[in-house]
Design a protein around this motif. Structure first.
Motif, PDB file in Angstrom:
ATOM      1  N   CYS A  46      50.054  42.026  41.290  1.00  0.00           N
ATOM      2  CA  CYS A  46      49.388  40.932  41.905  1.00  0.00           C
ATOM      3  C   CYS A  46      47.935  41.878  42.865  1.00  0.00           C
ATOM      4  CB  CYS A  46      50.170  40.451  43.301  1.00  0.00           C
ATOM      5  SG  CYS A  46      51.478  38.998  42.610  1.00  0.00           S
ATOM      6  N   ARG A  47      48.570  42.812  42.485  1.00  0.00           N
ATOM      7  CA  ARG A  47      47.230  44.442  43.526  1.00  0.00           C
ATOM      8  C   ARG A  47      46.297  44.288  42.920  1.00  0.00           C
ATOM      9  NH1 ARG A  47      50.619  48.145  46.914  1.00  0.00           N
ATOM     10  NH2 ARG A  47      51.663  46.589  48.854  1.00  0.00           N
ATOM     11  N   HIS A  50      44.297  41.132  42.482  1.00  0.00           N
ATOM     12  CA  HIS A  50      42.987  40.403  42.799  1.00  0.00           C
ATOM     13  C   HIS A  50      42.164  41.287  43.428  1.00  0.00           C
ATOM     14  CE1 HIS A  50      45.286  36.961  45.367  1.00  0.00           C
ATOM     15  NE2 HIS A  50      46.989  38.160  45.310  1.00  0.00           N
ATOM     16  N   HIS A  51      42.209  42.261  43.168  1.00  0.00           N
ATOM     17  CA  HIS A  51      41.003  42.949  42.924  1.00  0.00           C
ATOM     18  C   HIS A  51      40.304  42.834  42.060  1.00  0.00           C
ATOM     19  CE1 HIS A  51      39.099  46.977  42.833  1.00  0.00           C
ATOM     20  NE2 HIS A  51      39.045  46.806  41.114  1.00  0.00           N
ATOM     21  N   TYR A  52      40.662  42.691  41.160  1.00  0.00           N
ATOM     22  CA  TYR A  52      39.773  42.035  39.736  1.00  0.00           C
ATOM     23  C   TYR A  52      39.393  40.259  39.756  1.00  0.00           C
ATOM     24  CZ  TYR A  52      41.109  46.718  37.581  1.00  0.00           C
ATOM     25  OH  TYR A  52      40.704  48.069  37.087  1.00  0.00           O
ATOM     26  N   VAL A  53      40.162  39.722  41.026  1.00  0.00           N
ATOM     27  CA  VAL A  53      39.973  38.666  41.012  1.00  0.00           C
ATOM     28  C   VAL A  53      38.479  38.912  42.151  1.00  0.00           C
ATOM     29  CG1 VAL A  53      40.502  36.585  41.687  1.00  0.00           C
ATOM     30  CG2 VAL A  53      41.647  37.548  39.968  1.00  0.00           C
ATOM     31  N   ASP A  54      38.726  39.257  43.040  1.00  0.00           N
ATOM     32  CA  ASP A  54      38.113  39.966  44.172  1.00  0.00           C
ATOM     33  C   ASP A  54      36.590  40.095  43.798  1.00  0.00           C
ATOM     34  OD1 ASP A  54      40.152  38.431  45.817  1.00  0.00           O
ATOM     35  OD2 ASP A  54      40.342  40.708  46.573  1.00  0.00           O
ATOM     36  N   GLN A  55      36.328  41.549  42.167  1.00  0.00           N
ATOM     37  CA  GLN A  55      35.642  41.622  42.286  1.00  0.00           C
ATOM     38  C   GLN A  55      34.119  40.579  42.138  1.00  0.00           C
ATOM     39  OE1 GLN A  55      35.833  44.093  38.828  1.00  0.00           O
ATOM     40  NE2 GLN A  55      35.185  46.122  40.074  1.00  0.00           N
ATOM     41  N   MET A  57      34.544  37.779  41.966  1.00  0.00           N
ATOM     42  CA  MET A  57      34.524  37.042  43.174  1.00  0.00           C
ATOM     43  C   MET A  57      32.861  37.073  43.300  1.00  0.00           C
ATOM     44  SD  MET A  57      36.180  33.860  42.978  1.00  0.00           S
ATOM     45  CE  MET A  57      34.956  32.880  43.966  1.00  0.00           C
ATOM     46  N   SER A  58      33.411  38.524  44.050  1.00  0.00           N
ATOM     47  CA  SER A  58      31.559  39.030  44.719  1.00  0.00           C
ATOM     48  C   SER A  58      30.582  39.147  43.693  1.00  0.00           C
ATOM     49  CB  SER A  58      32.611  40.181  45.363  1.00  0.00           C
ATOM     50  OG  SER A  58      32.589  41.202  44.422  1.00  0.00           O
ATOM     51  N   LYS A  59      30.855  39.468  42.364  1.00  0.00           N
ATOM     52  CA  LYS A  59      29.986  39.549  41.755  1.00  0.00           C
ATOM     53  C   LYS A  59      29.328  37.701  41.467  1.00  0.00           C
ATOM     54  CE  LYS A  59      30.674  42.552  39.160  1.00  0.00           C
ATOM     55  NZ  LYS A  59      31.524  43.555  37.119  1.00  0.00           N
ATOM     56  N   ASP A  61      28.356  35.795  44.199  1.00  0.00           N
ATOM     57  CA  ASP A  61      28.418  35.223  45.027  1.00  0.00           C
ATOM     58  C   ASP A  61      26.682  35.816  46.239  1.00  0.00           C
ATOM     59  OD1 ASP A  61      30.373  34.579  46.293  1.00  0.00           O
ATOM     60  OD2 ASP A  61      30.541  36.018  47.512  1.00  0.00           O
TER      61      ASP A  61
END
Length: 61
Positions: A46-47, A50-55, A57-59, A61
């Protein structure tokens, strides 16, 4: 002795190649099933997810 630190994401116990393989498995099956297949704890999977999904999603923005 060689320094392979560029192959490992900071604060991770896995290589980038393992992360890529795990992400491919998690795209095709539930996280818990992928964790069993990889013989890793589902929390670690899960970590990674979440790391790659968050990465990604930040791109956006």
């Amino acid at each position: 002795m060689h320094n392979y630190s560029f192959l490992i994401r900071p604060k991770s116990h896995f290589t980038l190649k393992f992360d890529a393989f795990a992400m491919g498995l998690m795209a095709e099956m539930p996280v818990n099933a992928a964790a069993r297949e990889l013989r890793a704890h589902d929390t670690r999977m899960c970590r990674i997810l979440h790391h790659y999904v968050d990465q990604a999603m930040s791109k956006l923005d």
